[in-house]
Design a protein around this motif. Structure first.
Motif, PDB file in Angstrom:
ATOM      1  N   GLY A 191       4.583   5.036  -3.037  1.00  0.00           N
ATOM      2  CA  GLY A 191       4.837   3.733  -2.436  1.00  0.00           C
ATOM      3  C   GLY A 191       6.242   3.251  -2.699  1.00  0.00           C
ATOM      4  N   ARG A 192       6.418   1.951  -2.586  1.00  0.00           N
ATOM      5  CA  ARG A 192       7.735   1.353  -2.782  1.00  0.00           C
ATOM      6  C   ARG A 192       8.301   1.674  -4.167  1.00  0.00           C
ATOM      7  NH1 ARG A 192       8.917  -3.462   0.146  1.00  0.00           N
ATOM      8  NH2 ARG A 192       6.786  -4.173  -0.173  1.00  0.00           N
ATOM      9  N   SER A 248       2.801   4.744   1.462  1.00  0.00           N
ATOM     10  CA  SER A 248       2.399   3.406   1.889  1.00  0.00           C
ATOM     11  C   SER A 248       3.321   2.980   3.035  1.00  0.00           C
ATOM     12  CB  SER A 248       2.544   2.408   0.746  1.00  0.00           C
ATOM     13  OG  SER A 248       3.925   2.184   0.486  1.00  0.00           O
ATOM     14  N   ARG A 249       2.931   1.907   3.708  1.00  0.00           N
ATOM     15  CA  ARG A 249       3.779   1.393   4.780  1.00  0.00           C
ATOM     16  C   ARG A 249       5.150   0.996   4.235  1.00  0.00           C
ATOM     17  NH1 ARG A 249       3.512  -4.374   8.102  1.00  0.00           N
ATOM     18  NH2 ARG A 249       5.581  -4.101   8.985  1.00  0.00           N
ATOM     19  N   GLN A 301       2.289   7.756   6.841  1.00  0.00           N
ATOM     20  CA  GLN A 301       1.678   6.469   6.449  1.00  0.00           C
ATOM     21  C   GLN A 301       0.154   6.540   6.386  1.00  0.00           C
ATOM     22  OE1 GLN A 301       3.015   2.833   8.416  1.00  0.00           O
ATOM     23  NE2 GLN A 301       0.935   2.021   8.303  1.00  0.00           N
ATOM     24  N   VAL A 302      -0.381   6.154   5.246  1.00  0.00           N
ATOM     25  CA  VAL A 302      -1.827   6.070   5.054  1.00  0.00           C
ATOM     26  C   VAL A 302      -2.221   4.594   5.107  1.00  0.00           C
ATOM     27  CG1 VAL A 302      -3.699   6.397   3.376  1.00  0.00           C
ATOM     28  CG2 VAL A 302      -1.938   8.158   3.651  1.00  0.00           C
ATOM     29  N   THR A 314      -3.441   0.899   9.587  1.00  0.00           N
ATOM     30  CA  THR A 314      -2.711   1.129  10.821  1.00  0.00           C
ATOM     31  C   THR A 314      -1.935   2.439  10.766  1.00  0.00           C
ATOM     32  OG1 THR A 314      -0.829  -0.158  10.028  1.00  0.00           O
ATOM     33  CG2 THR A 314      -2.535  -1.355  11.183  1.00  0.00           C
ATOM     34  N   GLY A 341       2.933   4.458  -7.632  1.00  0.00           N
ATOM     35  CA  GLY A 341       3.835   3.355  -7.281  1.00  0.00           C
ATOM     36  C   GLY A 341       3.398   2.613  -6.042  1.00  0.00           C
ATOM     37  N   SER A 387       0.827  -0.585  -4.765  1.00  0.00           N
ATOM     38  CA  SER A 387       0.146  -1.740  -5.370  1.00  0.00           C
ATOM     39  C   SER A 387      -1.331  -1.818  -4.995  1.00  0.00           C
ATOM     40  CB  SER A 387       0.849  -3.027  -4.951  1.00  0.00           C
ATOM     41  OG  SER A 387       0.795  -3.191  -3.551  1.00  0.00           O
ATOM     42  N   GLN A 430      -4.520  -3.313   3.375  1.00  0.00           N
ATOM     43  CA  GLN A 430      -4.234  -2.396   4.489  1.00  0.00           C
ATOM     44  C   GLN A 430      -4.080  -0.960   3.999  1.00  0.00           C
ATOM     45  OE1 GLN A 430      -2.403  -5.222   3.931  1.00  0.00           O
ATOM     46  NE2 GLN A 430      -3.047  -6.554   5.606  1.00  0.00           N
ATOM     47  N   HIS A 431      -3.588  -0.788   2.781  1.00  0.00           N
ATOM     48  CA  HIS A 431      -3.474   0.578   2.261  1.00  0.00           C
ATOM     49  C   HIS A 431      -4.856   1.095   1.848  1.00  0.00           C
ATOM     50  CE1 HIS A 431      -1.309   4.082   0.840  1.00  0.00           C
ATOM     51  NE2 HIS A 431      -2.162   4.107  -0.173  1.00  0.00           N
ATOM     52  N   ASN A 481       0.641   3.376 -12.011  1.00  0.00           N
ATOM     53  CA  ASN A 481       1.396   2.168 -11.706  1.00  0.00           C
ATOM     54  C   ASN A 481       1.787   1.503 -13.016  1.00  0.00           C
ATOM     55  OD1 ASN A 481       2.059  -0.587 -10.806  1.00  0.00           O
ATOM     56  ND2 ASN A 481       1.196   0.094  -8.852  1.00  0.00           N
ATOM     57  N   LEU A 541       6.207   5.645 -13.405  1.00  0.00           N
ATOM     58  CA  LEU A 541       5.995   6.886 -12.654  1.00  0.00           C
ATOM     59  C   LEU A 541       7.090   7.897 -12.932  1.00  0.00           C
ATOM     60  CD1 LEU A 541       7.846   7.328  -9.776  1.00  0.00           C
ATOM     61  CD2 LEU A 541       6.695   5.204  -9.255  1.00  0.00           C
TER      62      LEU A 541
HETATM   63  C1  LIG Z   1      -0.277  -5.487  10.351  1.00  0.00           C
HETATM   64  C2  LIG Z   1      -0.072  -4.786   9.058  1.00  0.00           C
HETATM   65  C3  LIG Z   1      -0.439  -3.465   8.949  1.00  0.00           C
HETATM   66  C4  LIG Z   1      -0.238  -2.767   7.769  1.00  0.00           C
HETATM   67  N1  LIG Z   1      -0.637  -1.467   7.695  1.00  0.00           N
HETATM   68  C5  LIG Z   1      -0.454  -0.786   6.548  1.00  0.00           C
HETATM   69  C6  LIG Z   1      -0.876   0.574   6.426  1.00  0.00           C
HETATM   70  O1  LIG Z   1      -1.420   1.182   7.362  1.00  0.00           O
HETATM   71  N2  LIG Z   1      -0.646   1.208   5.250  1.00  0.00           N
HETATM   72  C7  LIG Z   1      -0.049   0.597   4.169  1.00  0.00           C
HETATM   73  O2  LIG Z   1       0.127   1.248   3.137  1.00  0.00           O
HETATM   74  N3  LIG Z   1       0.332  -0.676   4.251  1.00  0.00           N
HETATM   75  C8  LIG Z   1       0.166  -1.376   5.425  1.00  0.00           C
HETATM   76  N4  LIG Z   1       0.606  -2.666   5.489  1.00  0.00           N
HETATM   77  C9  LIG Z   1       1.445  -3.204   4.388  1.00  0.00           C
HETATM   78  C10 LIG Z   1       0.692  -3.698   3.171  1.00  0.00           C
HETATM   79  O3  LIG Z   1       0.303  -5.038   3.385  1.00  0.00           O
HETATM   80  C11 LIG Z   1       1.623  -3.629   1.930  1.00  0.00           C
HETATM   81  O4  LIG Z   1       2.779  -4.381   2.163  1.00  0.00           O
HETATM   82  C12 LIG Z   1       2.045  -2.200   1.540  1.00  0.00           C
HETATM   83  O5  LIG Z   1       0.934  -1.359   1.489  1.00  0.00           O
HETATM   84  C13 LIG Z   1       2.749  -2.229   0.202  1.00  0.00           C
HETATM   85  O6  LIG Z   1       3.231  -0.941  -0.129  1.00  0.00           O
HETATM   86  P1  LIG Z   1       3.430  -0.523  -1.641  1.00  0.00           P
HETATM   87  O7  LIG Z   1       2.170  -0.619  -2.380  1.00  0.00           O
HETATM   88  O8  LIG Z   1       4.131   0.798  -1.641  1.00  0.00           O
HETATM   89  O9  LIG Z   1       4.521  -1.584  -2.129  1.00  0.00           O
HETATM   90  P2  LIG Z   1       4.381  -2.782  -3.156  1.00  0.00           P
HETATM   91  O10 LIG Z   1       3.273  -3.679  -2.811  1.00  0.00           O
HETATM   92  O11 LIG Z   1       5.738  -3.347  -3.291  1.00  0.00           O
HETATM   93  O12 LIG Z   1       3.972  -2.057  -4.492  1.00  0.00           O
HETATM   94  C14 LIG Z   1       4.806  -1.215  -5.225  1.00  0.00           C
HETATM   95  C15 LIG Z   1       4.070  -0.888  -6.512  1.00  0.00           C
HETATM   96  O13 LIG Z   1       4.820   0.077  -7.235  1.00  0.00           O
HETATM   97  C16 LIG Z   1       4.731  -0.244  -8.609  1.00  0.00           C
HETATM   98  N5  LIG Z   1       5.910   0.315  -9.264  1.00  0.00           N
HETATM   99  C17 LIG Z   1       7.205  -0.006  -9.045  1.00  0.00           C
HETATM  100  N6  LIG Z   1       8.014   0.735  -9.813  1.00  0.00           N
HETATM  101  C18 LIG Z   1       7.211   1.558 -10.517  1.00  0.00           C
HETATM  102  C19 LIG Z   1       7.462   2.553 -11.486  1.00  0.00           C
HETATM  103  N7  LIG Z   1       8.689   2.877 -11.881  1.00  0.00           N
HETATM  104  N8  LIG Z   1       6.409   3.181 -12.038  1.00  0.00           N
HETATM  105  C20 LIG Z   1       5.154   2.868 -11.656  1.00  0.00           C
HETATM  106  N9  LIG Z   1       4.862   1.937 -10.717  1.00  0.00           N
HETATM  107  C21 LIG Z   1       5.883   1.292 -10.181  1.00  0.00           C
HETATM  108  C22 LIG Z   1       4.673  -1.747  -8.668  1.00  0.00           C
HETATM  109  O14 LIG Z   1       4.059  -2.181  -9.859  1.00  0.00           O
HETATM  110  C23 LIG Z   1       3.858  -2.078  -7.434  1.00  0.00           C
HETATM  111  O15 LIG Z   1       2.486  -2.184  -7.737  1.00  0.00           O
HETATM  112  C24 LIG Z   1       0.372  -3.398   6.666  1.00  0.00           C
HETATM  113  C25 LIG Z   1       0.724  -4.737   6.756  1.00  0.00           C
HETATM  114  C26 LIG Z   1       0.509  -5.443   7.928  1.00  0.00           C
HETATM  115  C27 LIG Z   1       0.903  -6.879   8.012  1.00  0.00           C
END
Ligand SMILES: Cc1cc2nc3c(=O)[nH]c(=O)nc-3n(C[C@H](O)[C@H](O)[C@H](O)COP(=O)(O)OP(=O)(O)OC[C@H]3O[C@@H](n4cnc5c(N)ncnc54)[C@H](O)[C@@H]3O)c2cc1C
Ligand SMILES: Cc1cc2nc3c(=O)[nH]c(=O)nc-3n(C[C@H](O)[C@H](O)[C@H](O)COP(=O)(O)OP(=O)(O)OC[C@H]3O[C@@H](n4cnc5c(N)ncnc54)[C@H](O)[C@@H]3O)c2cc1C
Lengths: 249, 309
Positions: free
Chosen positions: B201-202, B227-228, B241-242, B245, B258, B260, B264-265, B279, B298
């Motif tokens: 992820g992010r 992740s998205r 993308q998992v 959507t 990494g 959250s 949606q994920h 995480n 990570l």
């Molecule tokens: C219409 C719509 C559709 C969507 N469809 C999807 C979809 O199909 N799939 C999807 O995934 N999302 C989708 N989303 C987005 C979703 O809402 C989230 O924004 C997205 O999943 C967040 O991605 P993330 O977990 O990678 O990022 P974040 O929420 O930013 O999480 C990042 C995580 O990484 C951790 N982290 C950071 N640095 C480190 C490190 N060094 N070591 C360990 N952990 C660390 C943090 O603690 C945090 O928990 C959609 C949103 C909308 C509005």
């Protein structure tokens, strides 16, 4: 050219919906509602095409109850010129919605119809494709790039294996994917201006469309819950558990 | 009558997703006809004839179907499927693209992404990002259905001996043309078919850091997802993308690194058999669905994992 943008009022994407105790549906009482995120992307794309001088008029339309006027006002605050509410209290299914939209397409003759690829409540992902079939239009679904030139639209589509580009003759239907653009926020002056933009309310009967459905929802249940797992203290412990307890590696 | 299943293929073999659709067709009950449409798809039709449970294969071999353009394929399927009790396709981007068009051409509703068959007219499907499962009953004479492949096991690719018939129907609507495609090339298993999926992820911070995940994945024979947020940030391409959507996966093991755990994920992976979350934030919602959670950075944990598997 004219663009029609069908939008939908849905539960805000941050809300985790709960199933009603009697399993008749999900509880939407007092839940925050918003424009479907994919529809915001559709409005934004139409506005960008207008800013580029490709589009001259943007019409936002929704099929829904009175409350959906709020989302039409939002669309106009973002840049739609006028809007139409096809008012109904019924939970219309995509085929009926597509038929209503087809009736509006006949009335308004848009060159392009931009919809969201899916509404995040029903998750059907049908309406745009159905409208295209009913109107005899080609379709570019799941778009991540849209270019209009010389009476054609080139659409890059997000597909399972990567990206595909198709060229469609106009009029055409496009459905938006997440990477098409990043929608802007409505500014306060634009929100004020939107209050004065025309919002026409018509009934489904005016369009000669019935919202009766051949699909009946018998019950709505919560999904199977996962049982809570454990925290491991180290990578070594994790690998040990995956090998000997879960036996997945 | 009977069930028409639309096959996805690469001209030589039938894609795995179609085997899951065949299982859904068997659960509905009735003779199963598989439609293979493409250009130079004869070998794929022969392969379809060997799938267990298939009684007939229709092969529509025509240039109009080469790139699976929705306009042409929908016109073909609507004609071939007229009078069928059910028309089924996988809920892949191919099926999602043309099937609603088929339904509209036949003036029937579509039932999207079924995960279970209750009877020939009653199905279960997730709504609201999988936070609710609806049981729906449809009364249309031809039921147009897309099938979520994770809801059904794959039918055996061998064991059948269906007849293959040529379907000489050319539907070229002439309103759309294929311009080009950029397909991701990877030696790793396909995301939706892999037994193990490792997603970043992010928290991965950039595309280069995904190399760490690829290294572990290659040792385990895993696919890599995202992740998205990771896709939007340009770390990796959209096909990874998992989620609600993106792609829906249900492997034996899903490792979220990494990520959250946004609704949606979760919608795209919470039916995985075993879920691992790595995480650094112990409050991250992903831990609520994880069988094994590791609170760690990570950048320490993944290299260590790499050395231990
Ligand atoms: C219409 C719509 C559709 C969507 N469809 C999807 C979809 O199909 N799939 C999807 O995934 N999302 C989708 N989303 C987005 C979703 O809402 C989230 O924004 C997205 O999943 C967040 O991605 P993330 O977990 O990678 O990022 P974040 O929420 O930013 O999480 C990042 C995580 O990484 C951790 N982290 C950071 N640095 C480190 C490190 N060094 N070591 C360990 N952990 C660390 C943090 O603690 C945090 O928990 C959609 C949103 C909308 C509005
Ligand atoms: C089993 C089941 C249970 C349901 N339960 C509920 C429930 O509890 N509560 C509830 O409110 N609804 C419920 N619905 C209705 C459902 O949420 C949708 O309203 C309906 O199925 C339309 O599908 P969709 O929005 O997923 O369409 P999609 O095809 O996914 O929508 C794609 C795009 O079409 C356009 N579009 C869709 N609808 C409209 C519209 N009305 N006006 C203008 N443009 C539109 C938008 O551009 C949208 O982005 C249920 C439906 C089913 C099948």
């Amino acid at each position: 050219m004219k663009v029609l943008v069908p939008i939908k009022r849905v539960v805000d994407y941050n809300v985790k919906v709960r199933v009603k105790a009697d399993n008749s549906g999900v509880d939407l009482a007092n839940v925050k509602m918003a424009m479907n995120p994919f529809c915001e992307i559709a409005v934004e794309e139409a506005v960008r095409l207008k800013e580029k001088g490709v589009v001259t008029e943007i019409i936002a339309v929704t099929i829904g109850n009175k409350a959906a006027q709020e989302q039409l006002r939002t669309a106009m605050a973002l840049g739609a010129d006028r809007s139409i509410l096809v008012e109904t209290e019924e939970d219309a299914q995509p085929l009926a919605i597509a038929k209503a939209l087809k009736a509006l397409v006949d009335k308004e003759s848009p060159d392009l119809v931009i919809l969201g690829k899916q509404a995040i409540d029903g998750d059907n992902s049908q309406t745009g494709q159905m409208l295209a079939a009913l109107a005899g239009m080609p379709q570019g679904t799941f778009a991540s790039e849209v270019n209009v030139a010389d009476g054609k639209v080139k659409v890059t589509r997000e597909i399972d294996g990567g990206l595909q580009t198709v060229e469609l003759s106009l009029p055409a239907v496009v459905t938006t994917d997440l990477r098409l653009n990043e929608p802007r926020y409505a500014s306060l002056p634009n929100i004020m201006k939107a209050k004065k933009k025309p919002l026409e309310v018509i009934s489904a009967a005016d369009l000669g469309v019935s919202f009766a459905s051949s699909t009946k929802t018998l019950k709505v249940e919560p999904p199977a819950e996962r049982s809570a797992g454990i925290k491991v203290a180290s990578v070594a412990e994790l690998v040990e558990k995956l090998k000997n307890e879960a036996k997945v590696i | 009558m009977g069930i028409l299943v639309y096959a996805e293929h690469d001209n030589n073999s039938i894609k795995g997703a179609t085997l899951n659709v065949i299982t859904a067709a068997k659960a509905i009950g009735g003779d199963i006809t598989v439609l293979v449409a493409g250009s130079g798809c004869g070998a794929a039709a022969e392969a379809a004839a060997k799938i267990d449970g298939v009684s007939k294969v229709l092969c529509a071999d025509n240039a109009a179907y080469e790139h699976q353009l929705a306009e042409n394929v929908a016109a073909l399927v609507a004609e071939a499927g007229k009078g069928s009790s059910h028309i089924l396709a996988a809920a892949t981007t191919t099926g999602k693209n043309f099937m609603p068009r088929v339904a509209a051409l036949l003036d029937v509703e579509q039932i999207s992404e079924i995960v279970a068959v209750e009877s020939a007219d009653t199905f279960k499907r997730p709504i609201y990002a999988g936070n609710a499962i609806a049981t729906v009953q449809n009364s249309d004479s031809t039921k147009v259905i897309t099938v979520r492949t994770t809801g059904f096991d794959a039918a055996a690719a061998e064991g059948g001996s269906a007849s293959v018939e040529a379907l000489d129907v050319a539907k070229d609507e002439g309103k759309s043309a294929f311009v080009g495609e950029e397909l991701a090339k990877s030696d790793r298993p396909e995301l939706t078919a892999a037994k193990i999926v490792i997603s970043g992820g992010r928290g991965m911070q950039n595309g280069d850091n995904f190399e760490m995940l690829y290294k572990v994945a290659d040792k385990l024979g895993a696919a890599v997802g995202a992740s998205r947020a990771a896709v939007d940030a340009g770390f990796v391409p959209n096909d990874m993308q998992v989620g609600q959507t993106g792609k829906i996966v249900a492997p034996d093991l899903y490792v979220a690194v990494g990520i959250s755990g946004a609704i949606q994920h979760l919608a795209g992976m919470k039916d995985s058999k075993v879920i691992v979350a790595i995480n650094k934030d112990e409050e991250a919602p992903i831990f609520q669905v994880a069988d094994y959670g590791l609170v760690a950075d990570l950048f320490d944990a993944v290299p260590e994992l790499d050395s231990l598997v």
